[in-house]
Write an enzyme that holds these catalytic residues in place. Structure first.
Site, PDB file in Angstrom:
ATOM      1  N   ASP A 224      57.983 -11.160  67.599  1.00 17.16           N
ATOM      2  CA  ASP A 224      59.430 -11.439  67.915  1.00 17.16           C
ATOM      3  C   ASP A 224      60.114 -10.491  68.841  1.00 17.16           C
ATOM      4  O   ASP A 224      61.069 -11.139  69.160  1.00 17.16           O
ATOM      5  CB  ASP A 224      60.121 -11.706  66.489  1.00 17.16           C
ATOM      6  CG  ASP A 224      60.228 -10.461  65.802  1.00 17.16           C
ATOM      7  OD1 ASP A 224      60.135  -9.434  66.170  1.00 17.16           O
ATOM      8  OD2 ASP A 224      60.222 -10.900  64.472  1.00 17.16           O
TER       9      ASP A 224
ATOM     10  N   HIS B 112      50.095  -6.874  68.341  1.00 17.88           N
ATOM     11  CA  HIS B 112      49.693  -8.318  68.639  1.00 17.88           C
ATOM     12  C   HIS B 112      50.539  -8.859  69.847  1.00 17.88           C
ATOM     13  O   HIS B 112      50.619  -9.925  70.177  1.00 17.88           O
ATOM     14  CB  HIS B 112      49.930  -9.194  67.680  1.00 17.88           C
ATOM     15  CG  HIS B 112      49.313  -9.078  66.223  1.00 17.88           C
ATOM     16  ND1 HIS B 112      49.722  -9.014  65.074  1.00 17.88           N
ATOM     17  CD2 HIS B 112      47.989  -8.172  66.051  1.00 17.88           C
ATOM     18  CE1 HIS B 112      48.718  -8.809  63.946  1.00 17.88           C
ATOM     19  NE2 HIS B 112      47.743  -8.346  64.796  1.00 17.88           N
TER      20      HIS B 112
ATOM     21  N   CYS C 186      51.964 -22.411  85.687  1.00 15.82           N
ATOM     22  CA  CYS C 186      51.960 -21.213  86.589  1.00 15.82           C
ATOM     23  C   CYS C 186      52.496 -21.654  87.906  1.00 15.82           C
ATOM     24  O   CYS C 186      51.984 -22.537  88.642  1.00 15.82           O
ATOM     25  CB  CYS C 186      50.814 -20.649  86.881  1.00 15.82           C
ATOM     26  SG  CYS C 186      50.477 -19.268  87.926  1.00 15.82           S
TER      27      CYS C 186
ATOM     28  N   SER D  11      51.521  -6.540  54.124  1.00 24.82           N
ATOM     29  CA  SER D  11      50.419  -6.337  53.149  1.00 24.82           C
ATOM     30  C   SER D  11      49.180  -5.734  53.742  1.00 24.82           C
ATOM     31  O   SER D  11      48.507  -5.188  53.214  1.00 24.82           O
ATOM     32  CB  SER D  11      50.012  -7.743  52.665  1.00 24.82           C
ATOM     33  OG  SER D  11      49.461  -8.458  53.590  1.00 24.82           O
TER      34      SER D  11
ATOM     35  N   THR E  67      55.854  -6.593  47.048  1.00 23.11           N
ATOM     36  CA  THR E  67      54.941  -6.362  46.397  1.00 23.11           C
ATOM     37  C   THR E  67      54.006  -5.367  46.536  1.00 23.11           C
ATOM     38  O   THR E  67      53.668  -5.164  47.753  1.00 23.11           O
ATOM     39  CB  THR E  67      53.965  -7.806  46.121  1.00 23.11           C
ATOM     40  OG1 THR E  67      53.680  -8.224  47.446  1.00 23.11           O
ATOM     41  CG2 THR E  67      54.818  -8.994  45.253  1.00 23.11           C
TER      42      THR E  67
HETATM   43 ZN   LIG Z   1      48.317 -19.174  88.058  1.00 20.62          ZN
END
Ligand SMILES: [Zn+2]
Length: 434
Positions: A169, A186, A218, A305, A330
């Site tokens: 995010d 990530h 693109c 976790s 937890t």
């Molecule tokens: Zn391209």
């Protein structure tokens, strides 16, 4: 006895097969090995052994809240590992983890596995699947949670070594965490790349298309196409539609005259979030193995976790003598943390700061907040945080926080879904308004 002696006494001695021994490490032998010689199970057994040996033993000297506060005061190079849990209070759903119930709303996409939304091969075949979900996971808030503010506070105090985040995010940046202190394991929506020509743009340039339910194309590819396309006469049918002409591979494929409508043969833009089947950002392992593991003096894991690689690999990799604090709803059993601070992470960090004498100024931390900290019976290093003021009768997370792990992640995920859907972009007041 060490792995060598262990193998000598077991598989080498012929007292047990490798296949059977795997079950002692909670590994169910995969079906494709069925019927093969026992040798074929050795690599898996070796993996199981090394995983077991890497499991770190809890440091017995760190247990109490005072220990946690002392560690915060003395640490100078803190690694903070963060997951979806630090953004859920902002209404951002936890998409990566399975079984949270969040994927259920995408049943109509006909996927075999919800992770296919983030599968690079499927994306290349049909980007519609990802883009039909993307608008729901687009970061659409300028806000950040008290937990993000806590990490920024560590940075401000010169204590933050690196924040390894699983989140895509990009809210860390909004909270003021510097790019050089942040590794987005990530990737994120901050940038996007053409799958065809690798042209990279700022992620937000895609947002209008994503929000409109269009597949972003693109522009660089389009420029090349346009100059090629202009030199050719278009054949038009009587009704005004473009007639199919013989195409070279990758040719102009649009039936619209608008030059802003990019042809479908142009590369699809993909946000630079790491899909399944894609390599992780280089920065991740380099920084961890070459720099951070030598400098780190405290590890704080928040809102994850730790079941998804690569973040799950960070903790086993770090020196075992470095203290580790876990902040989540937890507890987990596959990693031995030194101190578990359980509850809503926003509440945990605000109480930690209070006890540390630090000022965590954030609009989602209620004025006059009172937090109860109870040590779990039988676990001297496990503490449950519950906000008792304001509104002690309906605290936002008291149900989950007090049930310290018995009902697991499914229930929590389901509950947070209901809450986040209802209160997307809301403040803590809405959060409490079940
Ligand atoms: Zn391209």
């Amino acid at each position: 006895m060490g792995p060598e002696e262990f193998c000598k006494r077991t598989v080498d001695a012929g007292t047990i097969t490798a296949k059977k021994l795997l079950t002692a490490f909670s590994i169910r032998p995969p079906a494709f090995l069925d019927g093969l010689d026992d040798d074929n199970y050795f690599p898996l057994l070796s993996l199981a052994l090394s995983r077991e040996l890497r499991k770190r033993a809890k440091l017995t000297k760190y247990n109490t809240m005072e220990d946690a506060v002392h560690l915060l005061h003395t640490a100078r190079n803190i690694i903070v590992l963060t997951g979806a849990g630090i953004s859920t209070s902002l209404g951002i759903p936890d998409f990566r983890s399975k079984g949270t119930g969040l994927y259920a709303q995408y049943e109509h996409l006909g996927l075999n596995d919800p992770q296919e939304i983030f599968d690079i091969n499927i994306f290349k075949q049909d980007p519609n699947i990802f883009y039909s979900v993307a608008r729901d996971i687009l970061p659409n808030t300028e806000r950040f949670s008290p937990t993000h503010a806590f990490i920024a506070l560590l940075q401000q105090k010169g204590k933050l070594l690196t924040n390894y985040s699983q989140n895509i995010d990009n809210i860390e940046a909004k909270a003021g965490i510097l790019p050089e202190k942040l590794v987005q394991c990530h990737g994120s929506f901050a940038t996007a790349t053409c799958v065809k020509c690798k042209h990279q743009v700022k992620g937000e340039t895609l947002f209008p298309d994503i929000k409109a339910g269009k597949i972003p194309r693109c522009k660089k590819c389009a420029e090349g196409r346009k100059s090629a396309g202009n030199s050719r006469k278009r054949k038009v049918n009587k009704d005004g539609t473009e007639r199919k002409v013989r195409r070279r591979p990758g040719d102009y494929d649009s039936n619209s005259d608008s030059e802003f409508d990019l042809p479908t043969s142009c590369g699809v833009m993909k946000p630079d979030i790491t899909f399944f089947g894609e390599a992780l950002p280089d920065e991740f392992s380099k920084r961890l193995t070459e720099i951070d593991c030598k400098l780190v003096d405290l590890v704080i894991v928040i809102g994850t976790s730790l079941k998804v690689a690569p973040v799950s690999e960070v903790v086993p990799f770090l020196p075992a003598n470095i203290p580790q604090i876990y902040i989540s709803r937890t507890p987990v059993s596959h990693v031995n943390f030194d101190i578990d601070l359980l509850g809503d992470c926003d509440i945990v960090v605000s109480e930690l700061c209070r006890r540390a004498g630090w000022n965590l100024d954030h609009e989602m931390v209620p004025k006059g907040q009172v937090v109860d900290v109870a040590t779990v019976e039988g676990y001297e290093s496990r503490h449950v945080f519950t906000q008792t003021y304001p509104d002690p009768s309906t605290p936002p997370v008291s149900n989950e926080a007090s049930s310290s792990g018995s009902d697991g992640e499914k229930a929590n995920g389901g509950d947070s879904l209901k809450r986040t859907r209802r209160s997307a972009g809301a403040t803590v007041v809405d959060k409490a308004g079940k």
